[in-house]
Design an enzyme around this catalytic site. Structure first.
Site, short mmCIF file in Angstrom:
data_model
loop_
_atom_site.label_atom_id
_atom_site.label_comp_id
_atom_site.label_asym_id
_atom_site.label_seq_id
_atom_site.Cartn_x
_atom_site.Cartn_y
_atom_site.Cartn_z
N GLU A 215 -6.15 -7.20 -1.26
CA GLU A 215 -6.58 -7.03 0.08
C GLU A 215 -7.79 -6.34 0.17
O GLU A 215 -8.06 -5.42 -0.32
CB GLU A 215 -5.46 -6.34 0.90
CG GLU A 215 -5.84 -6.39 2.26
CD GLU A 215 -4.62 -5.62 3.01
OE1 GLU A 215 -3.63 -5.78 2.95
OE2 GLU A 215 -5.06 -4.70 3.92
N GLU B 114 0.86 -1.17 0.04
CA GLU B 114 -0.23 -0.14 -0.01
C GLU B 114 0.94 1.25 -0.07
O GLU B 114 1.10 2.04 1.19
CB GLU B 114 -0.89 -0.10 1.15
CG GLU B 114 -1.97 -1.14 1.04
CD GLU B 114 -2.95 -0.87 2.12
OE1 GLU B 114 -2.91 -0.07 3.28
OE2 GLU B 114 -4.17 -1.55 2.05
C1 IDC Z 1 -3.73 -3.97 10.15
C2 IDC Z 1 -3.92 -5.26 11.11
C3 IDC Z 1 -3.65 -4.72 12.56
C4 IDC Z 1 -2.49 -4.32 12.59
C5 IDC Z 1 -1.91 -3.33 11.79
C6 IDC Z 1 -0.25 -3.00 11.71
O1 IDC Z 1 -5.48 -5.53 10.84
O2 IDC Z 1 -4.08 -5.94 13.38
O3 IDC Z 1 -2.08 -3.83 14.12
O4 IDC Z 1 -2.37 -3.60 10.63
O5 IDC Z 1 0.11 -2.26 10.95
C7 IDC Z 1 -4.21 -2.14 5.55
C8 IDC Z 1 -2.98 -2.78 5.66
C9 IDC Z 1 -2.96 -3.77 6.77
C10 IDC Z 1 -3.75 -3.38 8.05
C11 IDC Z 1 -5.28 -3.30 7.46
C12 IDC Z 1 -6.37 -2.89 8.74
O6 IDC Z 1 -2.48 -3.42 4.32
O7 IDC Z 1 -1.70 -4.23 7.11
O8 IDC Z 1 -3.76 -4.09 8.70
N1 IDC Z 1 -5.21 -2.24 6.41
O9 IDC Z 1 -5.76 -1.72 9.26
N2 IDC Z 1 -4.81 -1.24 4.49
C13 IDC Z 1 -5.92 -0.77 4.79
C14 IDC Z 1 -6.45 -1.53 6.04
#
Ligand code: IDC
Length: 475
Positions: A393, A301
């Site tokens: 994702e 991302e």
């Molecule tokens: C989130 C996880 C969370 C963790 C966090 C850490 O759900 O448990 O603590 O990352 O960075 C993304 C990202 C993905 C995120 C997810 C939700 O690719 O890493 O995971 N998210 O926030 N992009 C949009 C949402």
């Protein structure tokens, strides 16, 4: 590029028939066990559309454990044909059909269910078979014979990559126009799950969990989210490379596609990790160059940077992969957390006008269903007419990864992806205590991953969507 409208997996007509089957003891069990209890129940369900249908057959063993089975049934009319089956070997002669178990699903413990299915064609009407046999014995209904204590089921072994698995059916993938195509040059949609950060949840990606993902969820795809920061790759490049390689092998052994996700998030500029990316992708592409089931996602991302910065990064990393693996599919993240720019006020035009200069490249689109709705859907649909898109994702929840699952919005999203044949991976196949996790907290400490009792609301919803029969054209 003409888009080929996809025949709906969920067709116009749905019929359900529940039949009771009795196992033939003499044919199924060793002679020493001739007094064993026998019996089973079968559910035969079809979704039909104009001239075609998908049949799902669920076989439950009510008797003692069996090892190997053959299901027989007859269509009402010989115009009904099995076109392509899965999870069994199908043969048809006239109206008569036999389905034989495969090495991995022949053993059925007491109370165990196995699911098989097929795509079929018909003309006129499409009546459900009215009687079934198992190993040649006509089935009559209830359990018969003495009950014996259930035997210990054999240890789970991954299904071999036979012609029944997603990777074996579809083989080497390539981009064709704005679609992802299989080895027959036909557009396909892969539906699967993303891991959580492999640095945090290694116990969720051991054999029993991945067995369930492959054979209970029927997942086509396993995305391996290797964070670069946050205690990830940067702390131990060799160790994380080895872990990713191991997970690719596990996905391969189970006939799934493996997506290697270089999970950059913060900082948002992929250039920050350019040298790490080159080192990492040089290693993993060398290791997996001979496999047909590996997809590379080179930056998760990007955010706070221009499209030209991302494109520049991609055009430096892609040649490193191509040096080892000249034609694997590579997915490139898009601006603003892979939203095609929408989350930073942009849109897909910057990519359409200035695509990455490489072949077999797709573009990532991410969404979180409780946060991102119509304007994101509209932009994805607009882009997908021009660009090969892959939803590498998405969450059923909000963008934090937590909160309640928005199943209404998620359904609208997945119906759109199905209609456009856009492949997807759901965040996450993990037991983290957050709304996006598919598994209930604590599940990964145990050894049971199948069925719905281990699932969260999001997990149960996703399993239902993913486990329906695939539509993988072979001609
Ligand atoms: C989130 C996880 C969370 C963790 C966090 C850490 O759900 O448990 O603590 O990352 O960075 C993304 C990202 C993905 C995120 C997810 C939700 O690719 O890493 O995971 N998210 O926030 N992009 C949009 C949402």
């Amino acid at each position: 590029m003409t888009r080929i409208p996809r025949t709906s997996r969920r067709g116009l007509l749905a019929t359900g028939v529940v039949c009771a089957l009795t196992l033939g003891a003499s044919a199924l069990l060793p002679a020493t066990n001739a007094m064993a209890a026998t019996g089973c129940a079968v559910t035969y369900t079809t979704n039909s559309w104009d001239g075609g249908f998908t049949a799902s057959v669920s076989i439950k063993n009510l008797g003692d454990a069996v090892n190997g089975w053959t299901l027989g049934f007859s269509f009402g009319q010989s115009s009904q044909r099995v076109v392509q089956g899965w999870s069994a070997t199908f043969e048809q002669s006239g109206a008569a059909v036999t389905a034989r178990s495969l090495s991995y699903n022949g053993a059925l413990a007491t109370g165990a269910t196995t699911n098989i299915g097929f795509n079929g064609s018909f003309s006129g009407s499409n009546p459900a078979p009215t009687s079934f046999t198992l190993n040649g014995v006509t089935c009559t209904g209830s359990t018969t014979g003495p009950t014996t204590p259930p035997t210990t089921p054999p240890p789970t072994t991954p299904p071999p990559p036979t012609a029944q698995t997603p990777a074996a059916i579809n083989g080497k993938l390539r981009v064709c126009g704005a679609n992802l195509c299989n080895q027959y040059g036909k557009p396909i949609q892969l539906r699967g799950m993303s891991s959580h950060g492999i640095q945090w949840f290694p116990r969720c990606y051991q054999d029993p969990a991945l067995d369930a993902l492959a054979t209970d969820w029927n997942s086509d795809l396993f995305r391996i989210a290797m964070y670069v920061q946050e205690d990830g790759y940067e702390t131990d490049p060799a160790g994380f490379t080895a872990r990713v390689n191991d997970l690719v092998e596990k996905a391969t052994a189970r006939g799934m596609y493996a997506m290697i996700d270089f999970h950059t998030l913060t900082p948002g500029d992929p250039t920050f990790n350019l040298e790490r990316a080159k080192t990492f992708f040089r290693a993993v592409s060398a290791r997996h160059a001979n496999k047909d089931n590996v997809i590379y996602e080179i930056t998760n991302e990007p955010n706070g940077v221009s499209w030209s910065t991302i494109k520049n990064y991609a055009e430096q990393v892609i040649p490193v992969i191509r040096a080892n693996d000249p034609d694997a599919v590579i997915v490139v993240g898009t601006r603003a957390w892979s939203s095609l720019g929408v989350s930073e006020g942009g849109n897909a035009t910057e990519v359409i006008n200035n695509p990455v200069n490489a072949s077999n490249v797709m573009y990532a689109f991410h969404f979180y269903a409780a946060s991102h709705r119509d304007n994101y859907r509209a932009e994805l649909e607009r882009a997908a007419a021009r660009l090969p898109m892959f939803v590498t994702e998405f969450g059923t929840v909000d963008y934090t990864g937590d909160g309640a699952a928005d199943l209404a919005s998620s359904t609208v999203w997945l119906d759109l992806l199905d209609r456009l044949k856009i492949s997807y991976a759901n965040w996450t196949f993990s037991d983290k205590a957050e709304g996006s996790a598919a598994l209930r907290p604590g599940t990964c400490n145990g050894s049971s991953f199948t069925g719905t009792s281990v699932l969260t609301e999001s997990g149960a919803f996703m399993r239902n969507r993913i486990r329906t029969p695939d539509n993988f054209p072979t001609s």
